[in-house]
Design an enzyme around this catalytic site. Structure first.
Site, PDB file in Angstrom:
ATOM      1  CG  HIS A   1      -1.941   0.807   1.397  1.00 39.22           C
ATOM      2  ND1 HIS A   1      -1.620   2.139   1.771  1.00 39.22           N
ATOM      3  CD2 HIS A   1      -3.282   0.874   1.012  1.00 39.22           C
ATOM      4  CE1 HIS A   1      -2.667   2.767   1.827  1.00 39.22           C
ATOM      5  NE2 HIS A   1      -3.809   2.156   1.420  1.00 39.22           N
TER       6      HIS A   1
ATOM      7  CG  ASP B   1       0.120  -2.606   6.032  1.00 34.76           C
ATOM      8  OD1 ASP B   1      -0.717  -2.949   6.766  1.00 34.76           O
ATOM      9  OD2 ASP B   1       0.018  -1.949   4.929  1.00 34.76           O
TER      10      ASP B   1
ATOM     11  CD  GLN C   1      -7.030  -4.584   4.108  1.00 39.42           C
ATOM     12  OE1 GLN C   1      -8.120  -5.097   4.339  1.00 39.42           O
ATOM     13  NE2 GLN C   1      -7.190  -3.221   3.891  1.00 39.42           N
TER      14      GLN C   1
ATOM     15  CE  LYS D   1      -7.372  -0.181   5.926  1.00 33.22           C
ATOM     16  NZ  LYS D   1      -8.131   0.156   5.273  1.00 33.22           N
TER      17      LYS D   1
ATOM     18  CB  CYS E   1      -3.739   3.512  -1.366  1.00 30.57           C
ATOM     19  SG  CYS E   1      -5.023   4.788  -1.394  1.00 30.57           S
TER      20      CYS E   1
END
Lengths: 415, 150
Positions: A132, A209, A212, A235, A373
């Site tokens: 991202h 990261d 998600q 999220k 993104c």
């Protein structure tokens, strides 16, 4: 819609779960809402909304400084949430949990502190080709500032990282590798344990990261052996504006402070300031106290249901959705990774994703369209944009059937 | 298709979205400007051939959604052969149409461009419909390089 059994074979009572989410029960353009934009943000359950309201109505005070009862209660709730995050991640110490505004800020924090302290001319940072923008740009900025170089771990045609290339890129020049746990654009679940093992052999720390991942699978930072793990509350059924940076304490302790202000200091004179200990050293100013408490409630909610049950349910809905979409003429999946989380990115022959999104919206179906993104991923697959449907624990097979029907409608409009 | 979707995706728009007119580059344009919408990735290159105060030729290339492609295509048809002043007046009228505001009296009629009257009900698509026009304005104002909707 056909009635569903109270509990699916995966053991998750999805109708009961859906009753917890007020926003799901509404009409959009005269149709029942089908919310498939969970990778952008999930909805929040009553349990989270209620906890935030309760805090503001009963306990609201600033933390870490008052001697009065409300401040004591607020501090206890705030630090209680930190402990919930620690337990959810199976981190060793609560002080390894830093509250920030979100994944983006967590990565910027590491880039601006660890990066600035450790990068010099000729050094390198590795990122994957499926990152991202929030896991590219902060590294680009610090590399530029320090005369270092950004190197990219390539992705194959399926949308999997090429681990042999990662091995080839690892060298003493590499100061950190940053990879996404679950790709928001492709759905790829990266083999983090393998990646950290490769990096460890070269003494390279790894930042993951996890934006998600957190709502969809159990994450154990010790088992994954990650050095930094970043995620956002919104999220994972929590509020916006709050996120977490997990860092191994021995790394966090050597990192210089980032933002200066209240709470991050031990003592201040005009001549010299000494800094507070972890985690407060990285939490300057009054944080989003209610948001952090809401994040704690979201963790309670998700872990109360059980991440493995959620993952099994989402996998079943995903498989159903992929089968339904495979029957749509001219539909091409972008990303067919070996292991996929509940993200389906696709294009339709001759129809721009933006037009798909508008027509589906009129059918009550919310998806995301665009580059997500992640422009380098789009370039990798030679497309400007995709349409993306993404799942959460409350997603149903019927919703994926509705998506397939909606896509047939798109084909009719453009016939 | 529901009637409100048909308001947006009118036949003329679908036709120009699929088969855009003046979809090419000019050999020796007086000016070229890139138009870019970073939110959705739509990207057009617009070439103009000016002859005195008149737009002798205009063409575009690039990739975008049906709305932005059709808008660029219909724009080139509407302003080819017109004066720079008339093109600006048309944009003013077109912009009012998209925002559902009263159109000014003066200037050339909108003609086929009226097919975009349904866009105002889709606020997220206004930028798609105006990308080519903003690019045109930048070209007429003598800007070079890339203009962005953001």
């Amino acid at each position: 819609m056909t009635p569903v059994a109270a509990a699916t074979p995966t053991g998750l009572d999805v109708e009961a779960v859906r009753r917890d989410f007020p926003a799901l029960h509404q009409q959009v353009h005269g149709r029942p809402l089908v919310y498939l934009d969970n990778a952008a943000t999930t909805q929040r359950p009553r349990q989270v909304i209620g906890e935030i309201v309760r805090f503001y109505e009963q306990d609201n005070a600033n933390i870490h400084r008052g001697v009065h009862l409300l401040s004591e209660r607020a501090t206890k709730l705030y630090e209680g949430a930190r402990e919930k995050v620690r337990a959810a991640l199976n981190a060793t110490l609560a002080r390894e949990i830093i509250f920030v505004r979100g994944t983006t800020e967590a990565i910027n924090l590491v880039a601006q502190t660890f990066g600035r302290a450790n990068l010099g001319p000729g050094d390198e940072i590795l990122v994957s080709a499926m990152e991202h923008h929030s896991d590219i740009v902060p590294w680009q900025m610090i590399c530029q500032e320090r005369g270092a170089a950004l190197r990219v771990i390539p992705v194959d045609d399926r949308g999997d990282l090429i681990l042999e290339e990662l091995e080839r890129l690892l060298s003493p020049r590499v100061k950190l590798a940053a990879v996404v746990h679950v790709s928001n654009a492709l759905g790829t679940v990266n083999p983090i344990r393998q990646i950290t093992a490769l990096a460890r052999a070269h003494g390279v720390p790894v930042l993951v990261d996890g934006a998600q991942a957190m709502a969809h699978m159990a994450v154990d930072v010790r088992e994954l052996d990650v050095d930094f793990y970043a995620f956002s509350a919104h999220k994972m059924c929590g509020p916006t504006g709050v996120g977490v940076l997990y860092g191994k304490s021995h790394l966090l302790e050597t990192m210089p402070p980032w933002q200066g202000g209240g709470d991050m200091i031990r003592s201040v004179t005009f001549e010299k300031t000494t800094y507070n200990t972890l985690p407060h050293r990285f939490e300057a100013g009054t944080p989003d106290i209610a948001g952090v408490i809401g994040l704690g409630a979201a963790i309670d909610y998700l872990h109360g249901i059980g991440l493995s049950r959620i993952a099994a349910h989402e996998d079943a809905v995903l498989a159903h959705g992929l089968a339904a979409l495979s029957e749509i003429p001219g539909l091409r999946l972008i990303g067919t990774p070996r292991r996929r989380a509940g993200v389906i990115s696709f294009v339709l022959d001759g129809i721009h994703p933006h037009d798909i999104g508008t027509i589906l919206d009129r059918e009550g179906i919310a998806i995301r369209t665009g580059h997500h993104c992640a422009q380098p991923v789009m370039q990798r697959f030679g497309i400007p944009a995709t349409a993306r449907a993404s799942l959460a624990l409350y997603s149903t097979r019927e919703e994926l059937d509705a998506l397939a029907r909606g896509l047939r409608r798109v084909l009719e409009v453009f016939a | 298709m529901s009637s409100d979707l048909r308001d947006l995706y009118q036949e003329v728009i679908l036709d120009h979205g699929k088969r855009p007119r003046n979809f090419r580059r000019l050999d020796q344009p007086s000016c070229s400007v890139d138009g870019y919408n970073p939110l959705c990735g739509d990207h057009f290159m617009l070439d103009l051939q000016l002859d005195g105060g008149r737009i002798a030729d205009i063409a575009f290339e690039g990739a975008g959604c049906a709305i932005s492609t059709a808008s660029a295509s219909l724009m080139t048809e509407a302003i080819k052969g017109r004066t720079v002043e008339e093109a600006r007046q048309l944009f003013k009228k077109f912009h009012r149409l998209i925002l559902c505001e009263a159109a000014p009296e003066d200037g050339p009629p909108l003609g086929k461009l009226e097919v975009f009257s349904g866009v105002h009900e889709y606020p997220t698509r206004v930028k798609c419909a105006t990308l080519a026009w903003h690019t045109l304005c930048a070209a007429l104002d003598g800007q070079h390089g890339t203009v962005s909707t953001e």
